[in-house]
Design an enzyme around this catalytic site. Structure first.
Site, short mmCIF file in Angstrom:
data_model
loop_
_atom_site.label_atom_id
_atom_site.label_comp_id
_atom_site.label_asym_id
_atom_site.label_seq_id
_atom_site.Cartn_x
_atom_site.Cartn_y
_atom_site.Cartn_z
N GLU A 59 1.21 -3.15 9.83
CA GLU A 59 0.56 -4.14 8.96
C GLU A 59 0.23 -5.43 9.70
O GLU A 59 -0.83 -6.01 9.50
CB GLU A 59 1.45 -4.45 7.74
CG GLU A 59 1.48 -3.35 6.70
CD GLU A 59 2.43 -2.21 7.04
OE1 GLU A 59 3.14 -2.32 8.07
OE2 GLU A 59 2.46 -1.22 6.31
N HIS A 128 9.94 -1.77 -2.94
CA HIS A 128 8.57 -1.35 -3.27
C HIS A 128 8.13 -1.86 -4.64
O HIS A 128 7.36 -1.20 -5.33
CB HIS A 128 8.44 0.17 -3.22
CG HIS A 128 8.50 0.74 -1.84
ND1 HIS A 128 9.65 0.81 -1.11
CD2 HIS A 128 7.54 1.25 -1.03
CE1 HIS A 128 9.41 1.35 0.07
NE2 HIS A 128 8.13 1.63 0.15
#
Lengths: 328, 319, 326, 343
Positions: A59, A128
């Site tokens: 990322e 998450h």
């Protein structure tokens, strides 16, 4: 007016963006998360193979590459998948993208969109289920859009793609199954203009993204109890339509902020503080905040439900702010 | 005292592989029945790396795993019942239902913790190794991760640190050829991931990760090296995941061919033991283990949900 | 016996004291064996050696995670992050690991670590070396966050942080390093989660944090010349917040001003105002006012930088606003 | 050795090297007189950056770091607006919003400057991606020190650059020799386990080469090849230039440890004092370049002094311009957070 699923609208706006401007490239493959809908993006990818880039699990590197590509003249739409993964890219999103235009004294722009799916999605547990938009809000230089229905999604993202600024596009996987009307020739929706999906006189509920749906659901039920709720959906957190909120509170005298960020220093804190500062004289009752409780999001289903702002909690909070006893 | 890791494997390892397989197949079934929610990543087909490495460890050695952790936890000695309870979000789970599949932790057996963040466990293992080293203890730390992790920046930072400080850590890359949904070739031009570790002067080995008789001695050598002050090792285990990235993966295309028995570590090790004339010792293992796992699952599902009061505990240390 | 020392010396001496006291305490950071950029760890390497004062590569993410791993193994690492802005490079390890592991494992594991973070404006360091990020940390359940403004608390909160069983982000303001004050002679910890009343008053409550405490006190002193009696609270602990002390004060003064150096939008002040409004709504007789930086990155020009951070005049204006409301 | 260039071009390089040197010497002196905040200097690396970056063309992008002054001058940026930026004046390239750490000049090919170690790497790789996808033959140059390679951002970005064969040149100026905390002669760095930095790139199949940072010919030639490779679709290149850390860089706050540079030392060794003799004889790339130019007959000592005089004047005029320049209007602090919106 034709109706479409929110997930279809995601694909539609990506398609329109890619078709409308050669400089728009897509980076990433989780625009529709891990939901069954995600195969729909696949068709788009197959149609425009040269306009899509599937990055490695890196990322920091690929979001940064999106920023660099924007500087060089592309208009990338970069997908971070689950919001939690933005933490790995914070150094590039918050220290580079947000600052570049300013640090360069306006010489350089970063016309890009960064997409993520936020919030409690069912079993995502602590790593998450994040909603990092409050942190992004605390960092000047990023525009933040938080659509809550298919039409707004398309209109807002069209504006985001055309914007010369780095824009955070916040989605919620639970929105993907929402259906809504979408005008044939939908126009870009200007930033900084809230919508009022429900008008009312007793209480203002401020909510964004998935929480708009829950607030509308609760408002429906509250109406039958004689509580008239006005729902304000900011649509963009940056820029924020402060006037719309203040106008609504001036009318109702009461505010409930429903937000999926954690409570402490969440989006709700900023909204509550803004209203406390600027609409103090209009308030008939203390402002209430409903947010994800200040614990990491637990895994177990009953625990998870207990931490997130549910419709039942909205009902209870609305009754308490308006002074109506629960069970009325 | 220097402990030498066992380099041989026997029927008890086959039993452990069956335990992992049975556990994951049962988990898959429970997921399909809606008894387990959230993200469930299975490592069916990768049992030989978990058992090969963990079987060579001491109880106080520390294991750190990722989002596909069940096999590592079981191989390190975690109880299947408490693991099922955790997957099902019950109060009797190792983490009281707060962790779930991706955040399993059974520190009492040296399975310190798992993480849902790709490569997030690498620095944790290094920290444990640093702790051992600075305290003069002989414990070894192990990090399990997939090929996708090799493209992360943390991976690079950790290789450098492990080598620079000669930490007693074994980095076990379970290279199943797929990072989430994409083949490795879509993620990197580097064909042998161990090359990265070579760059930093870390001893490496790339092995058939589906052959327990290969994994065990390689792991034992790496673990002994770490325990004896020889620093880090990088073990690249070429393996094969027989399932999609997660249960319910709609893009799963890895069908019959992938189920190739030749790649199945359990079948292979069974054949090995047969060839070694130990057939008699194998009888009934699978049936026994499946029954045990079945029982564990049943008990887990009968366990209570957490209490609401549990929600707010253990955010920070209780006063 | 106490003597006057500098803020940075208070940090140094606590580090030395805790390294001596507990073998499990160790320091990790870039160039820490050379004292780091501001000298907080100067001389420690010579005394404690390279296994207790460890220089790291420029790898913030791995170093933060490595400290978490060491903490899980029973040690008490102190990580030095050279500039607050660099925490962005370690954000995942801080948010997704350090802060959550205790909870995710339901208390099976502890992460006793201290993260020393230097930040704030001053010196024209620009947008990437000057941020105040306490709101981010406050937003993360599982982290404790402290921000000493005085020499005494610099020592007391650092002792408390190091001995705490959870991850504590210890925010140091660059602009305070060379300020002097009475240091504590012993090792008395300042309890995390307690605010301090640094000036009693009856007209307005000003809650300030870090370097802004001094600014608030000087504003209060000027206002006192006009018979305006300002109470100044030093928040000290950003997470958890000492709501009891704030509530007691606001109920007495019925007016609230919050002062911090960070950006106003989404900042700590938002939480304080929202919190007070929720619990002491009926006690307030005028709107709360937030004083902080505007919604811009930190400019490098010393001239613009001075305007960026709140000063005494800004605080005075805010106090007057609460007194002369509409 | 001298770059393979016409004498006139070599003289241009010399002038830029002198400007870069004088620019920072003046800056260090200024910092002694007034508080201008912290800054990093490029002294000692001119013989790498000036020949390497001077050959870039209009439209090529470069992404540098906290040690950027020499890089900007190499591409033609002017001392005046650079000083003005460092002093926070309205006439600075970034109108005072960037300062020394974020000194950027888009018109000279520096769209933004990150001072976060490794911050520029993903940006440069992304710019390469953008240029490639736009069908441009321009290149993106990533300027880092050795420390940046310790960051994960390097690894992630190098992988992407290699995968996509991006038009990127990584120029790593490894000044770790005798850096803070280094033991003398220790390459690449005490905080890097890889014995050879080029292997960090070659593991990805990236064309990699190490050069002597004092060798202007090597800098010019490897950069020429790398830029050609990038322009013609051949993918990224990694160049490690082993430069010497100037004694004045230590500890962190720069000081004129070796005095102001006296070009005459290049031809009159008797002027070299013993305390920094190694620097003046062997390590100062500027003096070395002058010696080579004299030996080749490209310039005379008088011509070199003439260039120096002109360069010094240009730098001083730039400084005077900056000091005379106004600060920005206070309300400018609120500008440029966002690009103008179309709606």
């Amino acid at each position: 007016m034709p109706r479409m699923l929110y997930a279809e609208a995601v694909v539609e706006v990506l398609r329109r963006s890619v078709e409308g401007d050669d400089r728009v490239h897509l980076m990433g493959q989780y625009f529709l998360g891990l939901t069954p809908h995600r195969t729909m993006v696949g068709d788009l990818y197959r149609q425009y193979p040269d306009r899509v880039y599937f990055p490695p699990i890196a990322e920091l590197g690929y979001v940064g590459a999106g920023i660099g590509a924007a500087i060089a003249g592309l208009r990338p739409i970069v997908d971070c998948a689950t919001a939690s993964f933005t933490f790995q890219a914070f150094a590039q999103i918050l220290n580079e993208a947000a600052n570049i235009h300013y640090m360069s004294g306006g010489q350089t722009s970063v016309p890009m969109v960064i997409h993520y799916n936020h919030g409690v999605r069912g079993g995502g547990a602590a790593q998450h289920s994040h909603s990092p938009q409050a942190m992004m809000w605390n960092t000047p230089g990023l525009e933040i859009v938080t659509p809550s229905n298919p039409a707004d999604l398309i209109g807002l993202v069209l504006t985001a793609v055309a914007s010369d600024n780095p824009t955070i596009w916040v989605d919620h996987v639970r929105l993907f199954d929402i259906e809504g009307e979408v005008p044939e020739n939908i126009e870009p929706i200007p930033f900084g203009r809230a919508s009022i999906p429900r008008e009312g006189t007793d209480l203002t509920i401020f909510a964004s993204s998935w929480m708009v749906r829950r607030s509308l659901e609760a408002s429906e039920l509250l109406a039958s109890e004689g509580i008239s709720v006005e729902v304000v959906d900011p649509r963009t957190l940056v820029p924020l339509d402060e006037e719309a909120i203040l106008r609504s509170v001036a009318k109702t005298g009461r505010l409930l902020v429903v937000d999926e960020c954690h409570l402490r220093c969440g989006v709700g804190a900023e909204i509550a503080a803004t209203v406390a500062e600027h609409a103090y004289g209009d308030l008939l009752a203390p402002i209430r905040r409903l947010a994800t409780l200040d614990v990491p999001v637990p895994f177990s289903p009953p625990l998870e439900q207990y931490v997130e702002p549910t419709t039942a909690k909205i009902l209870a909070a609305a009754r308490s702010v308006t002074g109506v006893q629960s069970g009325a | 005292m220097v402990v030498t890791a066992p380099a041989q494997s026997g029927p008890e390892d086959l039993e452990m592989m069956w335990r992992i397989r049975a556990f994951e197949e049962k988990a898959s079934e429970l997921f399909a029945r809606g008894k387990i929610s959230g993200l469930l990543h299975l490592a069916i087909g990768q049992e030989a790396t978990a058992v090969g490495v963990c079987g060579a460890l001491q109880p106080t050695d520390r294991v750190f795993s990722g989002h596909r952790p069940h096999g590592h936890a079981i191989a390190k000695g975690a109880e299947t019942g408490r693991l099922f309870a955790e997957l099902a979000g019950r109060r009797t789970g190792y983490c009281g239902g707060k962790g779930g599949s991706m955040h399993l932790a059974a520190p009492e057996v040296g399975f310190v913790t798992a993480t849902g963040i790709v490569a997030g466990n690498l620095p944790l293992a290094l920290g444990a190794a640093l702790s051992s080293k600075c305290r003069g203890e002989s414990d070894v730390a192990v990090a399990f991760f997939g090929d996708g992790a090799a493209q992360t920046g943390l991976f690079h930072e950790c290789l450098n640190l492990a080598s620079l400080w000669q930490l007693p850590v074994v980095l076990v890359c379970e290279n199943n050829g797929f990072a989430e949904f994409s083949p490795l070739s879509a993620h990197t031009v580097v064909e042998r991931l161990a090359d990265h570790a070579d760059t930093y002067g870390i001893p490496t080995e790339t092995i058939d990760g589906n052959d327990l008789t290969v994994v065990r001695p390689a792991a034992a050598a790496a673990i002994d090296r770490a325990r004896n002050g020889g620093g880090p090792s990088f073990l690249e285990c070429l393996t094969h995941r027989l399932r999609g990235h997660y249960e319910g993966d709609p893009t799963l295309k890895r069908g019959a061919a992938a189920r190739d028995e030749a790649k199945d570590p359990i079948q292979r090790f069974t054949r090995f033991l047969h060839d070694a004339a130990r057939s008699a010792e194998l009888e009934g293992i699978e049936v026994r283990v499946r029954a045990e796992v079945e029982q564990a699952a049943e008990e887990a599902l009968a366990a209570p949900w957490p209490e609401r009061d549990d929600l707010l505990t253990n955010v920070v240390a209780q006063p | 016996m106490t003597k006057t020392i500098r803020y940075i010396d208070a940090i140094s001496s606590v580090l030395r004291q805790e390294l001596e006291r507990d073998d499990d305490v160790f320091i990790l950071g870039e160039d820490v064996s050379y004292g780091g950029p501001f000298g907080a760890t100067a001389g420690l390497s010579a005394s404690f050696g390279p296994t207790r004062v460890i220089d790291t590569p420029i790898s913030e993410g791995a170093v933060m995670g490595l400290a978490v791993g060491a903490a899980l193994s029973g040690r008490r690492p102190i990580v030095e992050v050279m500039f607050a802005d660099f925490v962005t490079l370690a954000m995942d390890q801080l948010v997704n690991h350090a802060a959550k592991i205790r909870y995710m494992t339901d208390g099976q594991l502890s992460v006793p670590m201290t993260i020393r973070v230097q930040g704030g404006v001053g010196g024209g360091f620009g947008a990437q070396h000057s941020q105040s990020l306490e709101a981010w940390f406050l937003h993360v359940p599982g982290l404790k966050v402290v921000a000493p403004s005085s020499v005494k608390d610099a020592a007391g909160l650092l002792v408390a942080a190091i001995r705490d069983d959870d991850p504590v982000v210890y925010l140091e303001h660059r602009g305070l390093y060379w300020t002097k004050g009475l240091g504590a002679s012993d090792e008395t910890p300042t309890p995390i989660g307690t605010a301090a009343v640094v000036r009693s008053g009856s007209d307005v409550t000003v809650v300030a944090v870090s370097r802004m405490v001094g600014v608030a006190v000087s504003a209060a002193e000027k206002l006192a010349e006009d018979d305006i009696d300002v109470e100044v609270l030093d928040l000290r602990s950003v997470a958890p917040i000492d709501w009891a002390t704030i509530d007691e004060s606001v109920r007495r003064t019925r007016r609230l001003v919050v002062v911090h150096e960070a950006v106003v939008t989404g900042g700590l002040g938002a939480e304080l105002v929202a919190g007070v409004h929720a619990t002491a709504f009926e006690a307030l007789i005028s709107p709360a006012v937030r004083v902080g930086a505007p919604s811009t990155p930190v400019p490098a020009s010393p001239f613009l930088e001075c305007l960026y951070a709140p000063d005494t005049d800004d605080v005075i204006a805010a106090v007057l606003e609460t007194l002369h409301e509409r | 050795m001298l770059p393979d260039l016409e004498p006139e071009a070599l003289v241009v390089l010399l002038e830029r090297m002198i400007v870069a040197r004088r620019f920072e010497e003046e800056l260090i002196e200024l910092a002694g007189d007034r508080d201008i905040g912290h800054f990093h200097v490029y002294i000692g690396q001119e013989s790498t950056g000036i020949p390497a970056l001077s050959l870039l063309e209009q439209g090529d992008l470069s992404f540098t770091n906290h040690r950027n002054h020499g890089h900007l001058i190499a591409r033609g940026a002017e001392p005046g607006p650079m000083y003005a930026e460092i002093l926070g004046r309205a006439t600075g390239y970034c109108r005072g919003k960037g300062g020394t750490l974020h000194l950027a000049s888009a018109e000279h090919g520096f769209p933004t400057t990150s001072s976060v170690t490794s911050g520029c790497i993903p940006l440069a790789v992304g710019a390469g991606l953008g240029l490639q996808r736009l069908g441009s033959d321009r290149v993106s140059v990533c300027l880092v020190g050795d420390g940046a390679l310790e960051e994960g951002a390097w690894h992630e970005s190098a992988n992407i650059a290699a995968m996509e064969r991006l038009p990127v040149v990584f120029l790593c100026e490894n000044n770790s020799l005798e850096a803070l905390g280094q033991r003398a002669g220790e390459y690449p760095s005490s905080t890097m386990a890889a014995s050879d930095l080029t292997e960090l790139a070659s593991v990805f199949g990236i064309e990699s080469v190490a050069i002597d940072g004092l060798d202007t010919r090597a800098a010019h030639q490897t950069m020429t090849e790398a830029v050609h490779r990038a322009r013609s679709g051949g993918g990224p290149t990694f160049i490690e230039a082993r430069t010497v850390r100037w004694p004045g860089n230590r500890p962190i706050w720069p000081e004129l440890a070796t005095g102001k540079t006296d070009l005459s030392m290049a031809w009159d060794a008797s002027l070299i004092r013993p305390e920094h003799a190694i620097w003046h004889r062997e390590q100062d790339g500027l003096l070395g370049f002058v010696r080579e130019l004299l030996d080749s007959g490209c310039v005379t000592s008088d011509a070199a002094l003439g260039l120096d005089k002109r360069a010094t004047e240009r730098v001083r005029e730039g400084l005077a311009f900056a000091l005379d320049s106004p600060y920005p209007e206070p309300e400018e602090a609120l500008e440029h957070v966002f690009a103008p919106r179309g709606d």
